[in-house]
Motif scaffolding. Structure first.
Motif, PDB file in Angstrom:
ATOM      1  N   VAL A 202       0.541  -1.427   0.190  1.00  0.00           N
ATOM      2  CA  VAL A 202      -0.195   0.190   0.112  1.00  0.00           C
ATOM      3  C   VAL A 202       0.432   1.320  -0.446  1.00  0.00           C
ATOM      4  O   VAL A 202       1.605   1.291   0.571  1.00  0.00           O
ATOM      5  CB  VAL A 202      -1.459   0.076   1.391  1.00  0.00           C
ATOM      6  N   GLU A 228      -1.543  -1.356  -3.820  1.00  0.00           N
ATOM      7  CA  GLU A 228      -2.814  -0.610  -3.597  1.00  0.00           C
ATOM      8  C   GLU A 228      -2.394   1.071  -3.050  1.00  0.00           C
ATOM      9  O   GLU A 228      -1.735   1.278  -2.739  1.00  0.00           O
ATOM     10  CB  GLU A 228      -4.125  -1.074  -2.340  1.00  0.00           C
ATOM     11  N   ARG A 229      -2.878   2.399  -3.556  1.00  0.00           N
ATOM     12  CA  ARG A 229      -2.912   3.610  -4.067  1.00  0.00           C
ATOM     13  C   ARG A 229      -4.327   4.273  -3.328  1.00  0.00           C
ATOM     14  O   ARG A 229      -5.172   3.980  -3.229  1.00  0.00           O
ATOM     15  CB  ARG A 229      -2.348   4.106  -4.594  1.00  0.00           C
ATOM     16  N   ARG A 230      -3.702   4.362  -1.910  1.00  0.00           N
ATOM     17  CA  ARG A 230      -4.573   5.214  -0.789  1.00  0.00           C
ATOM     18  C   ARG A 230      -4.649   6.865  -0.625  1.00  0.00           C
ATOM     19  O   ARG A 230      -3.559   7.049  -0.842  1.00  0.00           O
ATOM     20  CB  ARG A 230      -4.652   4.560   0.451  1.00  0.00           C
ATOM     21  N   SER A 307      -4.297  -0.759  -8.003  1.00  0.00           N
ATOM     22  CA  SER A 307      -6.164  -0.894  -7.829  1.00  0.00           C
ATOM     23  C   SER A 307      -6.638   0.750  -7.000  1.00  0.00           C
ATOM     24  O   SER A 307      -5.804   2.369  -7.377  1.00  0.00           O
ATOM     25  CB  SER A 307      -6.686  -1.620  -6.764  1.00  0.00           C
ATOM     26  N   GLN A 310      -8.022   4.832  -2.412  1.00  0.00           N
ATOM     27  CA  GLN A 310      -8.802   4.545  -1.434  1.00  0.00           C
ATOM     28  C   GLN A 310      -8.452   6.022  -0.465  1.00  0.00           C
ATOM     29  O   GLN A 310      -7.119   5.882  -0.300  1.00  0.00           O
ATOM     30  CB  GLN A 310      -9.057   2.599  -1.382  1.00  0.00           C
ATOM     31  N   PRO A 318      -3.417  -4.205   3.370  1.00  0.00           N
ATOM     32  CA  PRO A 318      -3.457  -3.702   2.332  1.00  0.00           C
ATOM     33  C   PRO A 318      -4.806  -5.145   1.574  1.00  0.00           C
ATOM     34  O   PRO A 318      -4.492  -6.364   2.098  1.00  0.00           O
ATOM     35  CB  PRO A 318      -2.585  -4.174   1.065  1.00  0.00           C
ATOM     36  N   LYS A 319      -5.798  -4.735   1.006  1.00  0.00           N
ATOM     37  CA  LYS A 319      -7.118  -5.361   0.461  1.00  0.00           C
ATOM     38  C   LYS A 319      -6.332  -6.460  -0.891  1.00  0.00           C
ATOM     39  O   LYS A 319      -5.892  -5.486  -1.145  1.00  0.00           O
ATOM     40  CB  LYS A 319      -8.288  -4.379   0.279  1.00  0.00           C
ATOM     41  N   ALA A 321      -5.845  -7.179  -4.021  1.00  0.00           N
ATOM     42  CA  ALA A 321      -6.436  -6.465  -5.313  1.00  0.00           C
ATOM     43  C   ALA A 321      -7.370  -7.010  -6.355  1.00  0.00           C
ATOM     44  O   ALA A 321      -7.381  -8.941  -6.049  1.00  0.00           O
ATOM     45  CB  ALA A 321      -5.678  -6.390  -6.484  1.00  0.00           C
ATOM     46  N   GLU A 325      -6.696  -7.558 -11.648  1.00  0.00           N
ATOM     47  CA  GLU A 325      -5.814  -6.438 -11.223  1.00  0.00           C
ATOM     48  C   GLU A 325      -4.290  -6.818 -10.774  1.00  0.00           C
ATOM     49  O   GLU A 325      -3.752  -6.689 -10.893  1.00  0.00           O
ATOM     50  CB  GLU A 325      -6.474  -5.335 -10.010  1.00  0.00           C
ATOM     51  N   LYS A 326      -5.437  -7.984  -9.971  1.00  0.00           N
ATOM     52  CA  LYS A 326      -3.368  -9.002  -9.237  1.00  0.00           C
ATOM     53  C   LYS A 326      -2.877  -9.591 -10.255  1.00  0.00           C
ATOM     54  O   LYS A 326      -1.730  -9.028 -10.697  1.00  0.00           O
ATOM     55  CB  LYS A 326      -4.506  -9.914  -8.223  1.00  0.00           C
TER      56      LYS A 326
END
Length: 330
Positions: A202, A228-230, A307, A310, A318-319, A321, A325-326
């Motif tokens: 993340v 993941e981009r937050r 992703s 969020q 991290p959630k 994907a 996406e994965k």
């Protein structure tokens, strides 16, 4: 020494440079490159100040191209070159020439710049604000071994990164990439110390920050895991979390200065991750004039493979994907 030239030519500017050098008592030229800055009247001061600071480490001839095409049809039909030559003083061992190109001449800046380049020395072109869509095809960009843009100055920084990927040519680079050098160094060192299987990552940072996107792209491309981009409140990049089979590696910088590195089985420690000014970024870029293959691989990886951004949650893992996406991230 300052020399003002009105309605001048490149030949007269070269003569003025020689005269100013002799008057300063240092006729020998010891500069290592020519730095061409393409900007406008409103932004040239800050760009020139940063370049002058960087030239203390890299003695340069700085050519500041200020285009003034004019607003009226009559102004656009004129062609006039005004110049200001600066040698000594704040320029140190380098030279600075401000080139104000009026009217039609603004569309032919390369014809003015070419005779002013240092012989047998590399050329670097820097666009501090608005950059051409394809820097390597720009008439000034074609003169350069290195072309520097800044996606952070674009109206849509993420779209600017996508454009940089589509038009990438060896020698291109972006200050959004230079800003994450320290982050990449610390994360690479942490992974060298902790040999464990990575399952995800993340990257947290403020919205519309191209450096955050590039760091996420670099991790996704190098590690082959979903990233993941937050979105956080900033400033800049605020945290990177790497999920491993042994636990989470977290590099957290909430204040834009001092970061904390937490690794499984090791005590937390503080790391200096100060946000650097433009002069430091330009100085770093001038240290290497060869193609940056790491930047090329990261920017070409594609922001669409990350992703969706969020809101950041403190301490959140991290959630996973989505399958599509994965697969793309790998």
């Amino acid at each position: 020494m300052n020399i003002d030239l009105t309605e001048t030519t490149s030949s007269k500017i070269n003569s003025a440079l020689i005269k100013a050098r002799r008057a300063a008592g240092s006729p020998a030229v010891g500069m290592v490159l020519t730095l061409v800055i393409v900007t406008d009247e409103g932004n040239h001061y800050d760009a020139l100040k940063a370049a002058s600071e960087a030239s203390k480490e890299h003695p340069s001839r700085i050519l500041v191209v200020i285009k003034r095409p004019g607003r009226s049809p009559r102004d656009r039909r004129t062609a006039r070159l005004d110049a200001e030559v600066r040698v000594g003083g704040d320029t140190g061992t380098g030279e600075t020439v401000l080139l104000r190109m009026h009217g039609e001449l603004a569309n032919h800046a390369q014809s003015v710049v070419l005779p002013l380049l240092l012989p047998d020395a590399p050329v670097v072109v820097w666009w501090p604000e608005v950059a051409p869509e394809n820097p390597s095809e720009d008439l000034l960009g074609k003169l350069a071994a290195r072309r520097i843009t800044d996606a952070a100055a674009a109206e849509d920084p993420v779209a600017a990164l996508a454009l940089r990927a589509d038009t990438y040519t060896p020698g291109d680079t972006d200050l959004a990439w230079t800003r994450i050098t320290s982050w990449r160094s610390v994360l690479a060192a942490a992974l060298d110390q902790k040999h464990a299987e990575l399952v995800g990552a993340v990257v947290e940072g403020e919205a519309y920050n191209p450096s955050t996107e590039l760091l996420a792209l670099w991790l996704a491309e190098r590690l082959g895991v979903p990233v993941e981009r937050r979105v956080s409140d900033g400033p800049g990049i605020t945290a990177v979390r790497l999920s491993t089979a042994d636990g989470e590696i977290c590099l957290d910088r909430p204040n834009g200065s001092l970061a904390e590195l937490a690794m499984p089985g090791q005590p937390d420690r503080h790391v200096a991750l100060q946000r650097r000014n433009t002069a430091e970024l330009i100085a770093e870029e001038l240290r290497r004039l060869d193609p940056d293959e790491a930047y090329a691989a990261a920017v070409k990886f594609g922001v669409k493979r990350l992703s969706e951004p969020q809101p950041a949650a403190a301490g959140a893992a991290p959630k996973p994907a989505p399958p599509k996406e994965k697969a793309a991230a790998k």
